[in-house]
Design a protein around this motif. Structure first.
Motif, PDB file in Angstrom:
ATOM      1  N   UNK A  55      -9.786  -3.524   4.245  1.00  0.00           N
ATOM      2  CA  UNK A  55      -8.801  -3.399   3.171  1.00  0.00           C
ATOM      3  C   UNK A  55      -9.312  -2.456   2.081  1.00  0.00           C
ATOM      4  N   UNK A  56     -10.576  -2.610   1.720  1.00  0.00           N
ATOM      5  CA  UNK A  56     -11.139  -1.771   0.667  1.00  0.00           C
ATOM      6  C   UNK A  56     -11.152  -0.300   1.076  1.00  0.00           C
ATOM      7  N   UNK A  76      -5.110   7.375   5.444  1.00  0.00           N
ATOM      8  CA  UNK A  76      -5.039   5.948   5.746  1.00  0.00           C
ATOM      9  C   UNK A  76      -5.110   5.040   4.535  1.00  0.00           C
ATOM     10  N   UNK A  77      -4.930   5.595   3.339  1.00  0.00           N
ATOM     11  CA  UNK A  77      -4.962   4.787   2.120  1.00  0.00           C
ATOM     12  C   UNK A  77      -3.558   4.235   1.852  1.00  0.00           C
ATOM     13  N   UNK A  78      -3.450   2.919   1.775  1.00  0.00           N
ATOM     14  CA  UNK A  78      -2.145   2.272   1.581  1.00  0.00           C
ATOM     15  C   UNK A  78      -2.002   1.624   0.215  1.00  0.00           C
ATOM     16  N   UNK A  79      -3.125   1.275  -0.406  1.00  0.00           N
ATOM     17  CA  UNK A  79      -3.075   0.497  -1.630  1.00  0.00           C
ATOM     18  C   UNK A  79      -3.717   1.271  -2.789  1.00  0.00           C
ATOM     19  N   UNK A 139      -2.462  -9.238  -2.656  1.00  0.00           N
ATOM     20  CA  UNK A 139      -1.411  -8.222  -2.671  1.00  0.00           C
ATOM     21  C   UNK A 139      -1.064  -7.769  -1.251  1.00  0.00           C
ATOM     22  N   UNK A 140      -2.083  -7.540  -0.432  1.00  0.00           N
ATOM     23  CA  UNK A 140      -1.841  -7.095   0.940  1.00  0.00           C
ATOM     24  C   UNK A 140      -1.076  -8.151   1.725  1.00  0.00           C
ATOM     25  N   UNK A 188       4.262  -7.111  -0.887  1.00  0.00           N
ATOM     26  CA  UNK A 188       5.084  -6.603  -1.991  1.00  0.00           C
ATOM     27  C   UNK A 188       4.825  -5.111  -2.181  1.00  0.00           C
ATOM     28  N   UNK A 189       5.829  -4.367  -2.639  1.00  0.00           N
ATOM     29  CA  UNK A 189       5.635  -2.938  -2.869  1.00  0.00           C
ATOM     30  C   UNK A 189       4.933  -2.633  -4.186  1.00  0.00           C
TER      31      UNK A 189
END
Length: 440
Positions: free
Chosen positions: A54-55, A192-195, A216-217, A221-222
């Protein structure tokens, strides 16, 4: 704006705000149209181990466009020293470096600089933080600039004495045009960064929390806004609310509150939560929202009344058109808000805030985290200083007393704290007639 090289996304955002100004839209949000936000989830429990996957999909964005002129600064505010030789920038880099080392993930870091802060920020990082930025080639997201509007003619103001003063930053709502206009949004998604976790560089309590990232993941939620309970000191801060018409969360700033509703706006028992200006974004869903909105999020326009030369109150009155980053909460169906501890909101807006932060009421960990000492149970000392201490340079004459057991401190007139002086409880020192020396 085109001639000045401003990105198309920022031009369209400004066009939207300018047209709203010409239509004389107030941007006001009436008390009758909203209801208080209630029943928010709370900060999650600690995670058992760091989720390196995730990080690796996360970028930390620090809003770093402020000069801190109200505190007498002429350079970027984040170059203020928290401890001798240790600046805000140094601690932010230390926080990210520690997270990379403990997780093994290449956590990304971006500073959203303005034209006024870019050179100082990049120069300091190159000189003082090369090891902390090892492997990172780019750390800058550039904020846009927009014309100041002549309040009388509603035309771009002209100021031949200093043409640079004809421009202003468009508020931190510029994050979204800056991300898309700079190409950073597409680059991050391609990597590949989503957050994204976004917070102010002067808020050292706002660290990239693995617990909140995991929450959050999982929420899918957007958009997520960090809020905390309002206190009497937060009556003027923007608060969270729910729009009655569709149940959508929204942010109401004081500039958007009709005068007749100010009493309700400042009622901290009715509107309990205020925006900490720390948000989490799903970058893929941000891209979808921008595409569906024609490249511009429909953020409420905020009129900021100034003079073209902020140091000369007799200069031409202007309107600065701004937007708030947190206002995007109403642009995302399914957006969430979460109540976080007050410890995640410790901004430095005044010399009194800095005076408290430099005291022993706070401690700095090896990982760069700045937090209140355990004995304070999350409650910071409230420091109010005389205007003679408004500027940072003047703090040296005060000294640095112990505030570990201080609830509040008020200083008026000429006061000096000797090394080792201890302030406890609610203390008031008045040296307006005769200088006061607080001994050890």
């Amino acid at each position: 704006m085109q001639s000045a090289g401003v990105a198309r996304a920022a031009i369209e955002a400004f066009r939207r705000n300018y047209e709203a100004l010409c239509r004389d839209e107030s941007g006001m949000i009436s008390e009758t149209d909203i209801e208080p936000a209630t029943g928010l989830p709370e900060y999650p429990e600690s995670v058992s181990e760091l989720d390196s996957e995730l990080l690796a999909q996360t970028v930390l964005i620090k809003l770093n466009g402020g000069l801190g002129t109200s505190m007498g600064l002429e350079k970027v505010k984040s170059l203020l020293e928290v401890r001798p030789g240790v600046t805000f920038l140094d601690l932010i880099v230390r926080q990210v470096s520690s997270l990379r080392e403990s997780s093994g993930a290449p956590v990304r870091l971006l500073f959203m600089n303005s034209f006024a802060t870019s050179e100082d920020t990049l120069g300091h990082l190159e000189e003082h933080a090369p090891d902390g930025l090892k492997g990172v080639t780019e750390v800058e997201l550039m904020q846009n600039q927009v014309p100041k509007i002549n309040a009388g003619s509603l035309q771009p103001v002209e100021w031949p004495e200093n043409p640079a003063l004809e421009w202003c930053p468009p508020g931190h709502g510029d994050l979204y045009p800056a991300l898309i206009g700079s190409g950073w949004l597409d680059r991050l998604l391609a990597d590949g960064v989503r957050y994204a976790f976004v917070s102010n560089s002067d808020n050292l309590g706002a660290v990239l929390s693995p617990e909140l990232l995991a929450w959050f993941a999982e929420s899918d939620a957007p958009f997520l806004m960090e809020v905390t309970r309002r206190t009497p000191a937060d009556r003027k801060g923007g608060h969270l609310a729910v729009r009655k018409a569709d149940g959508q969360l929204l942010l109401r700033e004081v500039a958007q509150c009709p005068e007749e509703d100010l009493e309700a706006f400042q009622n901290i028992d009715t509107h309990r939560y205020f925006n900490t200006n720390s948000i989490w974004l799903r970058l893929d869903k941000l891209k979808e929202a921008l595409e569906s909105a024609g490249g511009v999020l429909p953020l409420p326009m905020i009129r900021n009344l100034k003079t073209v030369d902020p140091r000369d109150k007799s200069s031409t009155p202007v309107i600065q058109l701004e937007t708030a980053m947190g206002a995007a909460i109403e642009c995302f169906p399914g957006a969430r808000a979460i109540e976080v501890p007050r410890s995640r909101f410790a901004p430095v807006k005044t010399s009194g805030d800095l005076f408290a932060l430099r005291s022993d009421a706070y401690e700095i960990g090896a990982d760069g985290r700045v937090q209140l000492i355990e004995e304070r149970a999350g409650k910071p000392p409230v420091v109010k200083l005389d205007d003679r201490y408004k500027f940072v340079d003047s703090l040296a004459s005060l000294g640095v007393p112990s505030l570990a057991k201080c609830n509040s401190l008020t200083v008026t007139g000429e006061v000096r704290f000797e090394d080792g002086a201890v302030v406890e409880g609610d203390a008031v020192f008045d040296g307006s007639e005769d200088p006061v020396v607080v001994e050890k």
